[in-house]
Motif scaffolding. Structure first.
Motif, mmCIF file in Angstrom:
data_model
loop_
_atom_site.group_PDB
_atom_site.id
_atom_site.type_symbol
_atom_site.label_atom_id
_atom_site.label_comp_id
_atom_site.label_asym_id
_atom_site.label_seq_id
_atom_site.Cartn_x
_atom_site.Cartn_y
_atom_site.Cartn_z
ATOM 1 N N LEU A 136 3.805 -3.876 -2.985
ATOM 2 C CA LEU A 136 3.225 -3.787 -1.642
ATOM 3 C C LEU A 136 1.936 -4.601 -1.539
ATOM 4 C CD1 LEU A 136 3.793 -0.005 -0.892
ATOM 5 C CD2 LEU A 136 4.889 -1.918 0.261
ATOM 6 N N LEU A 137 1.113 -4.542 -2.585
ATOM 7 C CA LEU A 137 -0.129 -5.304 -2.526
ATOM 8 C C LEU A 137 0.151 -6.808 -2.581
ATOM 9 C CD1 LEU A 137 -3.153 -5.103 -2.217
ATOM 10 C CD2 LEU A 137 -3.367 -5.078 -4.696
ATOM 11 N N ALA A 138 1.138 -7.186 -3.387
ATOM 12 C CA ALA A 138 1.518 -8.601 -3.462
ATOM 13 C C ALA A 138 1.986 -9.095 -2.090
ATOM 14 C CB ALA A 138 2.627 -8.802 -4.496
ATOM 15 N N GLU A 153 1.106 -7.778 0.845
ATOM 16 C CA GLU A 153 -0.072 -7.787 1.713
ATOM 17 C C GLU A 153 -0.916 -9.038 1.494
ATOM 18 O OE1 GLU A 153 -1.613 -3.569 1.885
ATOM 19 O OE2 GLU A 153 -3.496 -4.661 2.085
ATOM 20 N N LYS A 154 -1.031 -9.452 0.221
ATOM 21 C CA LYS A 154 -1.875 -10.602 -0.111
ATOM 22 C C LYS A 154 -1.094 -11.911 -0.067
ATOM 23 C CE LYS A 154 -5.673 -9.774 -1.807
ATOM 24 N NZ LYS A 154 -6.991 -9.661 -1.168
ATOM 25 N N LYS A 155 0.131 -11.854 0.439
ATOM 26 C CA LYS A 155 0.994 -13.034 0.548
ATOM 27 C C LYS A 155 1.173 -13.773 -0.780
ATOM 28 C CE LYS A 155 0.289 -13.707 5.500
ATOM 29 N NZ LYS A 155 1.568 -13.174 5.986
ATOM 30 N N MET A 156 1.163 -13.018 -1.890
ATOM 31 C CA MET A 156 1.634 -13.587 -3.148
ATOM 32 C C MET A 156 3.141 -13.669 -3.037
ATOM 33 S SD MET A 156 -0.607 -11.462 -5.780
ATOM 34 C CE MET A 156 -2.366 -11.763 -5.882
ATOM 35 N N ASP A 157 3.744 -14.477 -3.898
ATOM 36 C CA ASP A 157 5.188 -14.597 -3.765
ATOM 37 C C ASP A 157 5.786 -14.941 -5.116
ATOM 38 O OD1 ASP A 157 7.726 -14.766 -2.698
ATOM 39 O OD2 ASP A 157 7.073 -15.935 -0.975
ATOM 40 N N GLY A 158 7.094 -15.154 -5.145
ATOM 41 C CA GLY A 158 7.769 -15.599 -6.348
ATOM 42 C C GLY A 158 7.737 -14.555 -7.443
ATOM 43 N N PHE A 159 7.897 -15.032 -8.684
ATOM 44 C CA PHE A 159 7.974 -14.117 -9.803
ATOM 45 C C PHE A 159 6.633 -13.426 -10.060
ATOM 46 C CE2 PHE A 159 8.697 -12.738 -14.146
ATOM 47 C CZ PHE A 159 9.963 -12.201 -14.005
ATOM 48 N N GLY A 160 5.567 -13.997 -9.522
ATOM 49 C CA GLY A 160 4.255 -13.357 -9.635
ATOM 50 C C GLY A 160 4.274 -11.918 -9.144
ATOM 51 N N VAL A 161 5.136 -11.637 -8.168
ATOM 52 C CA VAL A 161 5.281 -10.273 -7.665
ATOM 53 C C VAL A 161 5.741 -9.344 -8.787
ATOM 54 C CG1 VAL A 161 6.514 -8.803 -6.051
ATOM 55 C CG2 VAL A 161 5.822 -11.099 -5.365
ATOM 56 N N VAL A 162 6.725 -9.802 -9.551
ATOM 57 C CA VAL A 162 7.225 -8.995 -10.663
ATOM 58 C C VAL A 162 6.114 -8.794 -11.695
ATOM 59 C CG1 VAL A 162 8.947 -8.842 -12.501
ATOM 60 C CG2 VAL A 162 9.578 -9.811 -10.285
ATOM 61 N N VAL A 163 5.351 -9.855 -11.952
ATOM 62 C CA VAL A 163 4.256 -9.736 -12.914
ATOM 63 C C VAL A 163 3.221 -8.722 -12.426
ATOM 64 C CG1 VAL A 163 2.355 -10.944 -14.052
ATOM 65 C CG2 VAL A 163 4.558 -12.077 -13.787
ATOM 66 N N ARG A 183 -4.398 -4.250 -11.150
ATOM 67 C CA ARG A 183 -3.729 -4.761 -9.942
ATOM 68 C C ARG A 183 -4.752 -5.277 -8.928
ATOM 69 N NH1 ARG A 183 -1.963 0.134 -6.929
ATOM 70 N NH2 ARG A 183 -4.183 0.055 -6.456
ATOM 71 N N ASP A 184 -5.774 -4.473 -8.662
ATOM 72 C CA ASP A 184 -6.757 -4.860 -7.653
ATOM 73 C C ASP A 184 -7.587 -6.060 -8.094
ATOM 74 O OD1 ASP A 184 -5.778 -2.805 -6.131
ATOM 75 O OD2 ASP A 184 -7.394 -1.415 -6.575
ATOM 76 N N VAL A 185 -7.923 -6.095 -9.403
ATOM 77 C CA VAL A 185 -8.688 -7.240 -9.904
ATOM 78 C C VAL A 185 -7.869 -8.518 -9.756
ATOM 79 C CG1 VAL A 185 -9.574 -8.333 -12.006
ATOM 80 C CG2 VAL A 185 -10.189 -5.984 -11.483
ATOM 81 N N LEU A 186 -6.589 -8.463 -10.147
ATOM 82 C CA LEU A 186 -5.749 -9.661 -10.076
ATOM 83 C C LEU A 186 -5.531 -10.107 -8.636
ATOM 84 C CD1 LEU A 186 -3.051 -9.005 -12.810
ATOM 85 C CD2 LEU A 186 -5.112 -10.372 -12.953
ATOM 86 N N ALA A 187 -5.441 -9.135 -7.721
ATOM 87 C CA ALA A 187 -5.237 -9.482 -6.313
ATOM 88 C C ALA A 187 -6.566 -9.729 -5.600
ATOM 89 C CB ALA A 187 -4.457 -8.377 -5.612
ATOM 90 N N ARG A 188 -7.648 -9.710 -6.334
ATOM 91 C CA ARG A 188 -8.986 -9.952 -5.809
ATOM 92 C C ARG A 188 -9.354 -9.026 -4.646
ATOM 93 N NH1 ARG A 188 -10.528 -16.077 -5.766
ATOM 94 N NH2 ARG A 188 -9.308 -16.127 -3.878
#
Lengths: 204, 204, 204
Positions: free
Chosen positions: B22-24, B26-36, B135-140
């Motif tokens: 959900l955070l990925a 929200e932050k418009k991350m995409d691709g396999f990064g979501v799984v990570v 999670r929060d640190v990586l998603a800034r």
């Protein structure tokens, strides 16, 4: 033989140290912090791997890694100071080579520690990706790893090729080179053609 | 019995994977990064706990956690792609359930490893909070954990209820459920009524 | 004797807890998150050191560290709430004292675990710098460690003085005090005269 692996390891450490130095330059960090960022990038992934595998951390009794890092930082800095700003793709290239080396070395070390194949592949991802992840967090960049572009998945591909080759009884060296090539080709393709993996569909 | 705990653990991992996805989104991350991101959120806390306790990291020889994460990411992504932007409180709810499960599981694992009660409670906090913190640190994002709202303290409450119940010789299952309820109720109360704990008085 | 070291350790933990509390105040974090930030700052570096050395993490069976942290947070908060905003150099001073204590304690613990001198110095850097590094990452500051000002290098200097003194068979206590003084003086000089180490030359 072990000698050869050690050299591979040193090359992986050196190219990641280059990538750390380049990012420090880009972000106008300076001073000894550059060495710290380069070091954390270079040995961060392998350190996390060794902690999780509960094997002795690889650099505790081997100082050659630090000399490789210092040499790397020194040479990169000299080159940077002689030239105009270096284009961003050089950082990505150094990063890709580090990724390829470490994805395979990590999978191998996990296998030698008696881990099943899936864990070995994940250890390859950790070894390859976590140094760069820590680098990006410390430099307050959005981690390359978390963007849409193929990244972690290139480590999974490389590690899988390696473990598959080993389970088909190929010579270790050949398995390693094939695994590294797989990661490198996928990652370069992703950079060149901006190959992204879209998981989310956003409402317009 | 151990079977049952394993299922509890898998549920905790799955809901944290949902919160990472959900955070990925929200932050418009995409691709396999979501799984990570989902994976790090789901198993980050437990990994740090096992490293500190010096027990084998729980996912090294058990691949079911990764299947739970992948299933979680897949289902969440499908739902997200079908609907309008999901309100933020869903992320907070998933996070709260993960918190409750892990606070108790972490305290329990520390007790089984022979730790004193205070350390057990702290291990509950680490297991519950550190996945979300990473999670929060990586998603800034500013870590939920560090805002004024009750967060870490709900894990302390849950872990304390659990260790207290155990020291009063209650059945383990009852102690676990009471501990989880404590964390869950406190955290939901904090979200609903925006209960904050003020430590600092700022000059106007 | 070991008693004395324990007190030194507690003082290092306490001053780093102060620095975590001050940063939380500056960043307007609040609630129990302040205690979490103070705790992570205070015991983060030593925890990473113990994990890498593969020795039992120092706070697992010793709860005095947490009481030192809580006392530290309590006193600092009381002072902050009574006064006007505290100038930034107080945070830097607390940080410098933590740095000096931990650089030497870390090097010493690594030596006792049988590590070579270079690794001991690096463990001093990790013990001294990583708590503050994690603090800055969580508070979304540019890590002090990565700025141009002398920082990590003061730990290297302090750790080197300590290991050198030991190899010249000086009394341990004297070696410790000399190492601490070295770090402290260098760091204060860097703060006062804004001594920076320039590695990069940027084109104008």
């Amino acid at each position: 033989m072990t000698e050869l692996y050690h050299w591979f390891d040193l090359i992986g450490v050196a190219v990641f140290a280059v990538s750390g130095t380049l990012l420090a330059y880009e972000k106008k960090m300076d001073g000894f912090g550059v060495v710290v960022l380069a070091t954390v990038t270079a040995i961060g992934g392998g350190t996390v791997r060794d902690l999780i595998l509960d094997v002795p951390v690889f650099w505790l009794h081997d100082q050659s890694y630090f000399f490789a890092i210092l040499a790397s930082v020194f040479v990169t800095t000299r080159l940077l100071n002689k030239q105009k700003p270096i284009p961003h793709y050089i950082l990505q290239t150094a990063d890709a080579f580090g990724l390829a080396f470490f994805a395979v070395m990590g999978a191998q070390k996990a296998q030698l520690a008696g881990m099943p194949d899936m864990t070995a592949v994940i250890m390859g991802v950790i070894t390859g990706c976590f140094g760069g992840l820590i680098r990006d967090v410390l430099a307050r960049e959005i981690p390359m790893l978390l963007k849409g572009e193929l990244y972690a998945i290139t480590c999974i591909a490389g590690g899988s090729v390696y473990t598959l080759c080993i389970s088909f009884s190929l010579v270790t060296e050949v398995a390693m080179i094939l695994g590294m090539l797989m990661t490198l080709l996928l990652r370069f393709a992703a950079i060149k053609w901006k190959i992204t993996l879209h998981v989310f569909k956003y409402p317009d």
